[in-house]
Design a protein around this motif. Sequence first.
Motif, PDB file in Angstrom:
ATOM      1  N   PRO A 198       0.801  -1.233   0.000  1.00 57.98           N
ATOM      2  CA  PRO A 198       0.000   0.000   0.000  1.00 57.98           C
ATOM      3  C   PRO A 198       0.835   1.284   0.000  1.00 57.98           C
ATOM      4  CG  PRO A 198      -0.942  -1.567   1.518  1.00 57.98           C
ATOM      5  CD  PRO A 198       0.387  -2.128   1.099  1.00 57.98           C
ATOM      6  N   PHE A 199       2.092   1.194   0.439  1.00 55.00           N
ATOM      7  CA  PHE A 199       2.925   2.394   0.476  1.00 55.00           C
ATOM      8  C   PHE A 199       3.568   2.702  -0.877  1.00 55.00           C
ATOM      9  CE2 PHE A 199       2.478   1.267   4.851  1.00 55.00           C
ATOM     10  CZ  PHE A 199       2.366   2.497   5.478  1.00 55.00           C
ATOM     11  N   LEU A 200       3.565   1.726  -1.754  1.00 55.78           N
ATOM     12  CA  LEU A 200       4.104   1.976  -3.079  1.00 55.78           C
ATOM     13  C   LEU A 200       3.161   2.931  -3.806  1.00 55.78           C
ATOM     14  CD1 LEU A 200       5.286  -1.524  -4.256  1.00 55.78           C
ATOM     15  CD2 LEU A 200       6.386   0.131  -2.774  1.00 55.78           C
ATOM     16  N   ILE A 201       3.746   3.757  -4.603  1.00 52.06           N
ATOM     17  CA  ILE A 201       2.954   4.780  -5.257  1.00 52.06           C
ATOM     18  C   ILE A 201       2.275   4.204  -6.489  1.00 52.06           C
ATOM     19  CG2 ILE A 201       3.073   7.007  -6.373  1.00 52.06           C
ATOM     20  CD1 ILE A 201       3.693   6.427  -3.127  1.00 52.06           C
ATOM     21  N   ALA A 202       0.990   4.399  -6.524  1.00 46.71           N
ATOM     22  CA  ALA A 202       0.245   3.888  -7.683  1.00 46.71           C
ATOM     23  C   ALA A 202       0.339   4.897  -8.825  1.00 46.71           C
ATOM     24  CB  ALA A 202      -1.196   3.658  -7.333  1.00 46.71           C
TER      25      ALA A 202
END
Lengths: 247, 247
Positions: free
Chosen positions: A243-247
Amino acid sequence: MAGYPYGPPPPYGSSPAPSAPPYGDKPPKEGKTSSSSSAPPYYGAPPSSQPYGAGGGGYGAQHPFASLVPSAFPPGTDPNVVACFQAADRDGSGMIDDKELQSALSGYNQSFSLRTVHLLMYLFTNTNVRKIGPKEFTSVFYSLQNWRAIFERFDRDRSGKIDSSELRDALLSLGYSVSLTVLDLLVSKFDKTGGKSRAIEYDNFIECCLTVKGLTEKFKEKDTAYSGSATFTYEAFMLTVLPFLIA
Amino acid sequence: MAGYPYGPPPPYGSSPAPSAPPYGDKPPKEGKTSSSSSAPPYYGAPPSSQPYGAGGGGYGAQHPFASLVPSAFPPGTDPNVVACFQAADRDGSGMIDDKELQSALSGYNQSFSLRTVHLLMYLFTNTNVRKIGPKEFTSVFYSLQNWRAIFERFDRDRSGKIDSSELRDALLSLGYSVSLTVLDLLVSKFDKTGGKSRAIEYDNFIECCLTVKGLTEKFKEKDTAYSGSATFTYEAFMLTVLPFLIA
């Protein structure tokens, strides 16, 4: 020197006394830790910042949703938050979606990327629903107010940027103690100034705070013994990090 | 139907027999695992894809640096990689920097963002130096070739996109077994098509592979007992996760 990019300086002297740290709901268990301190190292110093929801302390024109409210209102009281919420809730659905939140925040002399807004919503709801209700809105409100006050306190020359050691102090005052190695990594990630000397601007500071807060909370959830170590299954690890990875 | 966006279809039937899995340097210790399998669940099925560096198998015009090489060269041999390296190394420094790698990769009918290139370099060097030498270049070369072949295999209608279940199969053929929950999160992060049906395009697939490979390897480093669980200190956790955040 550029003008101060987020409104007039706040009344620094008016902060209420510190209360319990934000994660103080469950004190460290004595005798369980491996270091000489009674708390794991990432707990750091107790926050010296304004506690969330403490009220008082003149945010008036300073608060992050000020642009949404057409007239003055008494500072430090819940009705302000309610008014901001209602103004942000453009479609009157009773919930603030990502676009509404971005618009509300960006009105406040800042441009928040949708990416930052999504991370914000994820961290304050623990879901990917991308809608927040009054309760989460209130937490967002006070967190952003708190982070802004801290940023302003450390941005001593009012340049709109803080340097590496100021970032460390700022995180420490939020209750997050990071090593120099982690600090260096944070600066390399969140310095988007492109300048020769490394510095963090306000919106990237907010993203940095969100990241450190979020990762630390996820870690703490797994560090049930308050030992400073946490065990993850592969599944939990992936679900924590992705979830912390940037979409 | 759009044209096949990454060159003519590869000779699917020509893959050499599978060799050891990419992570086969350290076999799971028997009797140490908690599940019925002898390997933790994230090891998944053995890869059925081309092993890195196996050579053969007609990549000729297919390989990721084809655009750099002015004339044809015999496929499947190290001299090709050397030639690509020399062509990519525009300043003749003996090392490929981020801009050089981006330029070399982007020549191949693709645009790789500098962000993807940085993640690639980080994962193949374990540093933030942002330069790779011949050894790392060779690994990057074979990995990208392998991932492209897998993408093409699962992109059955040659649309340049794969769907969620194809992504799962593709990851499985790379040796990564992810749950439906993780899969869903990956798709929500790497689907940048903006379309109604969720799909992953080639460059985002590469980024997805890099992320899953990188996180799984970092997890494995801590899962020394091959138990499927890994323990991190707060410092190690932050240093593991932060490099995957997008700068």
